[in-house]
Design an enzyme around this catalytic site. Structure first.
Site, PDB file in Angstrom:
ATOM      1  N   GLY A 185     -58.960 -39.338  52.114  1.00 41.26           N
ATOM      2  CA  GLY A 185     -58.496 -40.292  53.123  1.00 41.26           C
ATOM      3  C   GLY A 185     -58.019 -39.481  54.319  1.00 41.26           C
ATOM      4  NE  ARG A 186     -54.484 -43.039  56.840  1.00 40.42           N
ATOM      5  CZ  ARG A 186     -54.641 -44.263  56.325  1.00 40.42           C
ATOM      6  NH1 ARG A 186     -55.425 -45.116  56.915  1.00 40.42           N
ATOM      7  NH2 ARG A 186     -53.996 -44.622  55.230  1.00 40.42           N
ATOM      8  CB  ILE A 187     -53.303 -37.386  53.477  1.00 39.57           C
ATOM      9  CG1 ILE A 187     -52.265 -38.325  54.128  1.00 39.57           C
ATOM     10  CG2 ILE A 187     -52.623 -36.139  52.914  1.00 39.57           C
ATOM     11  CD1 ILE A 187     -51.225 -38.894  53.187  1.00 39.57           C
ATOM     12  N   PRO A 210     -68.755 -42.210  48.228  1.00 41.02           N
ATOM     13  CG  PRO A 210     -70.932 -41.402  48.412  1.00 41.02           C
ATOM     14  CD  PRO A 210     -70.130 -42.487  47.761  1.00 41.02           C
ATOM     15  NE  ARG A 268     -46.111 -42.831  45.109  1.00 44.43           N
ATOM     16  CZ  ARG A 268     -45.907 -42.521  46.392  1.00 44.43           C
ATOM     17  NH1 ARG A 268     -46.006 -41.252  46.795  1.00 44.43           N
ATOM     18  NH2 ARG A 268     -45.585 -43.443  47.266  1.00 44.43           N
ATOM     19  CG  ASP A 292     -43.768 -33.162  47.594  1.00 40.60           C
ATOM     20  OD1 ASP A 292     -42.647 -32.593  47.597  1.00 40.60           O
ATOM     21  OD2 ASP A 292     -44.004 -34.190  48.267  1.00 40.60           O
ATOM     22  CG  HIS A 316     -41.669 -37.621  46.553  1.00 40.73           C
ATOM     23  ND1 HIS A 316     -42.003 -38.652  45.714  1.00 40.73           N
ATOM     24  CD2 HIS A 316     -42.414 -37.825  47.672  1.00 40.73           C
ATOM     25  CE1 HIS A 316     -42.891 -39.432  46.291  1.00 40.73           C
ATOM     26  NE2 HIS A 316     -43.156 -38.950  47.481  1.00 40.73           N
ATOM     27  CB  SER A 319     -43.351 -38.112  54.537  1.00 42.14           C
ATOM     28  OG  SER A 319     -42.309 -38.687  53.771  1.00 42.14           O
TER      29      SER A 319
HETATM   30  O1  LIG Z   1     -44.614 -40.582  49.018  1.00 41.17           O
HETATM   31  C1  LIG Z   1     -44.373 -41.026  50.086  1.00 41.17           C
HETATM   32  C2  LIG Z   1     -44.924 -42.231  50.604  1.00 41.17           C
HETATM   33  O2  LIG Z   1     -45.616 -42.946  49.870  1.00 41.17           O
HETATM   34  O3  LIG Z   1     -44.675 -42.525  51.783  1.00 41.17           O
END
Ligand SMILES: O=CC(=O)O
Length: 351
Positions: A185-187, A210, A268, A292, A316, A319
């Site tokens: 995805g974006r990340i 894909p 997660r 994380d 965690h 962000s």
């Molecule tokens: O784990 C962090 C989020 O889902 O923003």
């Protein structure tokens, strides 16, 4: 009265409430419960909107479930964070007034989407604003794990640093490596963009199907999960936690990975079978892991994963930059307000 102060026992500080809105018409304003002390930008937006009366669990610690259930009764909106389980019980207690649920997170595995949908409750979340911070932290964790930074600082501080040694604290480098991404995805794209200058040879990924547009941005090849495990020198887990991805990183996956492979998870904890990961790390099946996220969170200090030198565990924080957390709180507030006005939310989850 909606504004009240609640004493909550020894561990929990008193949670002062905050009420905003026009005093003259306050009782007519939609009622909102904010389940945590959120960063100031979001609070300012709620306060200045004059659109809602809201009460806040003004603490850094999660609101106890009993208190949460009590506070959501009759609310029109809830702004929550990822530690709050939004399930049928809570939605039943909240009652029919509840129209909008806004979570200050990109992940939504803490929300029962089916129950929300059934009740016609709209859901806002916070994608995109955290992509840079999460990608940056993922790269930091990857390098800390592959170049053994935590072990190295520990050695330096505790007298393990003798003379310069030829093979001491050697790790694995990104140059000429294959980086795999599970869940593009974006990340995932943002991580690859940051890793590319380290001279990565090849990016590969897998997903339910894909993702050609995203993959083209980083010149990544779509492969099966098996191939991802077999070919990756570095494997970054970027998928959402769903019933399909729960425990997907298990012995079956680790046993196909290279001995030099570094496993990184910033999605997660639930996507990983931690017993299998422990076995893989402690027996040298893979070289290292940077996590994380874990199950549970916080991971108890006696957990066996902490005993492994080749496992770097963070609490965690992917962000956790000032800019990003403020942006997340602002977006969560704006989602909530737009939803309550009956308008399109800036970032609404399609249910
Ligand atoms: O784990 C962090 C989020 O889902 O923003």
């Amino acid at each position: 009265m909606w504004c009240s102060r609640t004493a909550l026992g020894r561990l929990q500080r008193i949670a002062p409430c905050t009420v905003t809105g026009h005093h003259r018409a306050m009782s007519a304003l939609p009622k909102v419960y904010v389940t945590r002390r959120i960063p100031p930008d979001g609070l300012d937006i709620l306060r200045k909107s004059g659109q809602v009366q809201f009460e806040l669990w003004d603490s850094d610690d999660p609101v106890p479930r009993v208190e949460l259930l009590n506070k959501v009764k009759g609310c029109d909106g809830i702004l929550c964070v990822l530690t709050e389980k939004i399930d049928a019980q809570l939605l039943d207690v909240a009652g029919p007034n509840l129209k909008v649920l806004s979570t200050m997170s990109v992940g939504y595995d803490h929300l029962s989407l089916e129950e929300l949908k059934k009740r016609g409750i709209r859901v806002g979340y916070t994608p995109e604003v955290l992509t840079d911070a999460v990608a940056e932290l993922t790269v930091a964790l990857l390098l800390a794990t592959s170049r053994r930074l935590i072990e190295a600082t520990h050695e330096a501080k505790t007298g393990g640093w003798g003379t310069w040694r030829t093979m001491w604290l050697c790790g694995h480098e990104l140059a000429n490596s294959t980086v795999g991404i599970l869940g593009l995805g974006r990340i995932g794209v943002a991580i690859a963009e940051r890793l590319k200058p380290f001279k990565v040879k090849k990016f590969i990924y897998t997903d339910v199907e894909p993702r050609t547009e995203l993959a083209n941005m980083i010149n990544a090849e779509y492969v099966s999960l098996d191939e991802l495990a077999k070919q990756s020198d570095f494997l970054a887990i970027c998928c959402a936690l769903t019933p399909e991805t729960h425990g997907i990183c298990n012995w079956n996956l680790f046993s196909k990975m290279k001995k030099n492979a570094i496993f990184i998870n910033t999605s997660r904890g639930g996507v990983v079978n931690q017993e299998d990961l422990y076995e893989a790390l402690s027996t040298g099946l893979i070289a290292g892991a940077g996590l994380d996220v874990t199950t549970p969170e916080p991971l108890p200090t006696h957990h066996p994963l902490y005993t492994l030198k080749n496992c770097v565990i963070l609490p965690h924080i992917a962000s956790a930059s000032y800019t990003t957390r403020n942006a997340m709180s602002a977006l969560a507030a704006n989602n909530l307000l737009a939803g309550l006005r009956g308008e399109a939310m800036p970032k609404e989850l399609k249910l």
